[in-house]
Scaffold this motif. Structure first.
Motif, PDB file in Angstrom:
ATOM      1  N   GLY A  88     148.612  56.465 -51.576  1.00  9.56           N
ATOM      2  CA  GLY A  88     148.588  57.813 -51.815  1.00  9.56           C
ATOM      3  C   GLY A  88     150.374  58.433 -52.527  1.00  9.56           C
ATOM      4  O   GLY A  88     151.139  57.549 -52.994  1.00  9.56           O
ATOM      5  N   GLY A  89     150.120  59.979 -52.046  1.00  8.78           N
ATOM      6  CA  GLY A  89     151.550  60.201 -52.648  1.00  8.78           C
ATOM      7  C   GLY A  89     152.544  59.780 -51.572  1.00  8.78           C
ATOM      8  O   GLY A  89     152.707  59.988 -50.498  1.00  8.78           O
ATOM      9  N   GLN A  90     153.904  60.141 -52.379  1.00 12.34           N
ATOM     10  CA  GLN A  90     155.180  60.244 -52.312  1.00 12.34           C
ATOM     11  C   GLN A  90     155.740  61.192 -52.657  1.00 12.34           C
ATOM     12  O   GLN A  90     156.842  61.446 -53.512  1.00 12.34           O
ATOM     13  N   ILE A  91     156.605  61.978 -51.350  1.00 11.24           N
ATOM     14  CA  ILE A  91     157.706  63.189 -52.553  1.00 11.24           C
ATOM     15  C   ILE A  91     158.378  63.550 -51.458  1.00 11.24           C
ATOM     16  O   ILE A  91     158.688  63.097 -50.205  1.00 11.24           O
ATOM     17  N   LEU A 127     150.218  58.474 -46.048  1.00 15.51           N
ATOM     18  CA  LEU A 127     149.299  56.972 -46.344  1.00 15.51           C
ATOM     19  C   LEU A 127     147.883  56.792 -45.900  1.00 15.51           C
ATOM     20  O   LEU A 127     146.546  56.234 -46.457  1.00 15.51           O
ATOM     21  N   GLY A 128     147.930  57.427 -44.819  1.00 15.67           N
ATOM     22  CA  GLY A 128     146.296  57.637 -44.159  1.00 15.67           C
ATOM     23  C   GLY A 128     146.113  59.202 -44.204  1.00 15.67           C
ATOM     24  O   GLY A 128     144.930  59.839 -44.252  1.00 15.67           O
ATOM     25  N   GLY A 129     145.984  60.158 -45.874  1.00  7.35           N
ATOM     26  CA  GLY A 129     145.686  61.204 -46.095  1.00  7.35           C
ATOM     27  C   GLY A 129     146.905  62.326 -45.505  1.00  7.35           C
ATOM     28  O   GLY A 129     147.080  63.113 -45.882  1.00  7.35           O
ATOM     29  N   ASP A 130     147.111  62.472 -44.425  1.00  2.09           N
ATOM     30  CA  ASP A 130     147.696  63.151 -43.853  1.00  2.09           C
ATOM     31  C   ASP A 130     148.688  62.747 -44.038  1.00  2.09           C
ATOM     32  O   ASP A 130     149.986  61.673 -43.732  1.00  2.09           O
ATOM     33  N   GLN A 131     150.138  63.819 -44.183  1.00  2.00           N
ATOM     34  CA  GLN A 131     151.757  64.043 -44.992  1.00  2.00           C
ATOM     35  C   GLN A 131     152.189  63.596 -43.500  1.00  2.00           C
ATOM     36  O   GLN A 131     152.479  64.803 -43.047  1.00  2.00           O
ATOM     37  N   GLU A 132     152.553  62.504 -43.429  1.00  2.00           N
ATOM     38  CA  GLU A 132     153.748  62.232 -42.342  1.00  2.00           C
ATOM     39  C   GLU A 132     155.121  61.978 -42.991  1.00  2.00           C
ATOM     40  O   GLU A 132     155.801  61.342 -44.235  1.00  2.00           O
ATOM     41  N   LYS A 162     159.941  52.478 -40.255  1.00  2.00           N
ATOM     42  CA  LYS A 162     158.754  53.112 -39.422  1.00  2.00           C
ATOM     43  C   LYS A 162     158.342  54.518 -39.536  1.00  2.00           C
ATOM     44  O   LYS A 162     158.924  55.262 -40.350  1.00  2.00           O
ATOM     45  N   ARG A 163     156.941  54.802 -39.140  1.00  2.00           N
ATOM     46  CA  ARG A 163     157.224  56.226 -39.436  1.00  2.00           C
ATOM     47  C   ARG A 163     157.695  56.991 -38.046  1.00  2.00           C
ATOM     48  O   ARG A 163     157.629  56.619 -37.192  1.00  2.00           O
TER      49      ARG A 163
END
Length: 432
Positions: free
Chosen positions: A243-246, A263-268, A280-281
């Motif tokens: 996924g994207g990384q910004i 990672l799961g579609g939602d940007q966290e 960690k998240r």
């Protein structure tokens, strides 16, 4: 090549270092102190180079004027003969300087032997007729800017008690080559260098606390990836997450950073090592969480989330995970930047179709708007001493990097390059 400059003090008998703080950085209505910087004088036949001596004095004047603390006086008003060589305390007629309104005076003595330059620089309080700081620098002629820069840092340290901005750099994004790449310049826009040549979209530059590493986002290899460049070795690490990384943001004084991952579609927001390992998240909400900025003590982050329906700025304690919403005025508040002193957060806010820069205290009180009616103004970034803010503005039509004081005064363009410039990120003080 590494610059080698020898420094000595000029505290001769009868001259004493000042112990008064001349500039109160907490005063939003700071009065500019009138300062005189006459053309430097030769202290030997080898220093009798008029163009060099005037250029050195001009360079010093521009650097100190950049801070916004001083009113540099016109040399045409001076009652002083630069050929007199009267640059030391016992030879200066201080009444000549107070008569023309100078409260501070900087004199310079120059000696050149072959490729070696010796500079004697002194800052005087003209009303007290006393030396505040004096230094002698010895190095190569081509290192003259570094000598001037170091003395300016001494001047600001003596007058404010802080190191100032002279040892810092600014990273930014420019599309002058046709692609968005990362560039770096010194604090005043001098010596612009292109850092990335990815021939793709490269953005979100972020400095580590020691200035050794620059993280950024690049689309060079497909989806957006976090890159960490070791500026000392030029080696680069590319993070390997799906996924994207910004939007990387370094943890103060640690080889760790936060970034927004999909990672799961939602940007966290996640906490990662500088080598690209997951720790960690950090956030967990159904909305988008992005643009983290760290408090100077590394205990909290501010970030943007649309969990309440519109982009707003939140503050989260890293230990307890307690979250507090910071902004309530307006429906679009983004791009937070935590001040080096830890007491304020600058951010971009959209209202009536225009984006402007505001600051707010960390309790969410007293939001203050700093820019008005001059295009869109966004992406604020604090100088390492908290006295200045770099930002992007479209007031000239195309996007440029601008500078203003922490109170919104003295707004001026930093540099003019081909293409558009955006996303300024001010470094810590890192130059030798």
């Amino acid at each position: 090549m590494k610059v080698l400059i020898f420094v000595g003090c000029l505290c001769i008998p009868g001259e004493g270092l000042g112990d008064v703080q001349y500039i109160d950085l907490t005063n939003p209505f700071l009065r500019k102190i009138p300062m005189a910087v006459p053309v430097f004088s030769p202290v030997s036949p080898g220093g009798a180079n008029g163009a060099l001596n005037a250029g050195l004095a001009d360079s010093l004047s521009r650097m100190l004027d950049f801070t916004g603390y001083f009113k540099i006086l016109d040399r045409g008003s001076f009652l002083h003969d630069p050929k007199s060589g009267n640059i030391t305390q016992n030879k200066i007629n201080f009444q000549n300087w107070t008569t023309v309104g100078a409260e501070l005076l900087i004199t310079g003595g120059v000696n050149v032997q072959a490729d070696e330059l010796v500079l004697e620089l002194r800052l005087f309080d003209t009303f007290k007729a006393s030396l505040v700081v004096g230094k002698r620098y010895r190095g190569r002629v081509q290192d003259q800017r570094d000598m001037i820069r170091r003395f300016c840092a001494e001047v600001i340290q003596a007058l404010t008690g802080n190191q100032g901005v002279f040892d810092s750099q600014i990273a930014f994004v420019s599309n002058g080559t046709g692609q968005k790449e990362i560039y770096v310049c010194e604090f005043d826009g001098h010596d612009v260098r292109q850092v990335t040549k990815n021939r793709s979209i490269t953005s979100f530059p972020a400095w580590s606390s020691d200035g050794r590493y620059l993280a950024f986002t690049s689309f060079a290899k497909g989806p957006a990836k976090i890159h960490v460049r070791d500026l000392k070795s030029d080696l680069e690490t590319i993070f390997n997450f799906s996924g994207g990384q910004i939007a990387p943001a370094w943890v103060p004084h640690r080889f760790e950073l936060t970034a927004t991952l999909s990672l799961g579609g939602d940007q966290e927001i996640y906490l990662l090592t500088g080598g690209g390992k997951m720790i960690k998240r950090v956030t967990n909400s159904p909305g988008i969480d992005v643009d983290a900025t760290w408090s100077p003590d590394g205990r909290m982050i501010a970030f943007v989330s649309n969990r309440a329906g519109t982009p707003q700025i939140y503050v989260q304690e890293m230990g307890s995970n307690r979250i507090q919403r910071l902004t309530f005025e307006g429906r679009y508040n983004t791009q937070p930047s935590w001040s080096p002193k830890g007491d304020k957060i600058a951010y971009s806010s959209m209202a009536e179709g225009q984006i402007n820069i505001h600051v707010i205290d960390i309790e969410g009180n007293h939001p203050i708007r700093l820019t008005y009616n001059q295009g869109d103004n966004e992406a604020p970034s604090w100088s390492p001493d908290g006295s200045l803010i770099a930002f992007k503005s479209t007031r000239e039509g195309v996007a440029r990097i601008y500078i203003m004081t922490a109170y919104g005064t003295d707004q001026r363009r930093l540099l003019a390059l081909s293409g558009e410039q955006s996303q300024p990120r001010w470094s810590p003080n890192i130059l030798p």
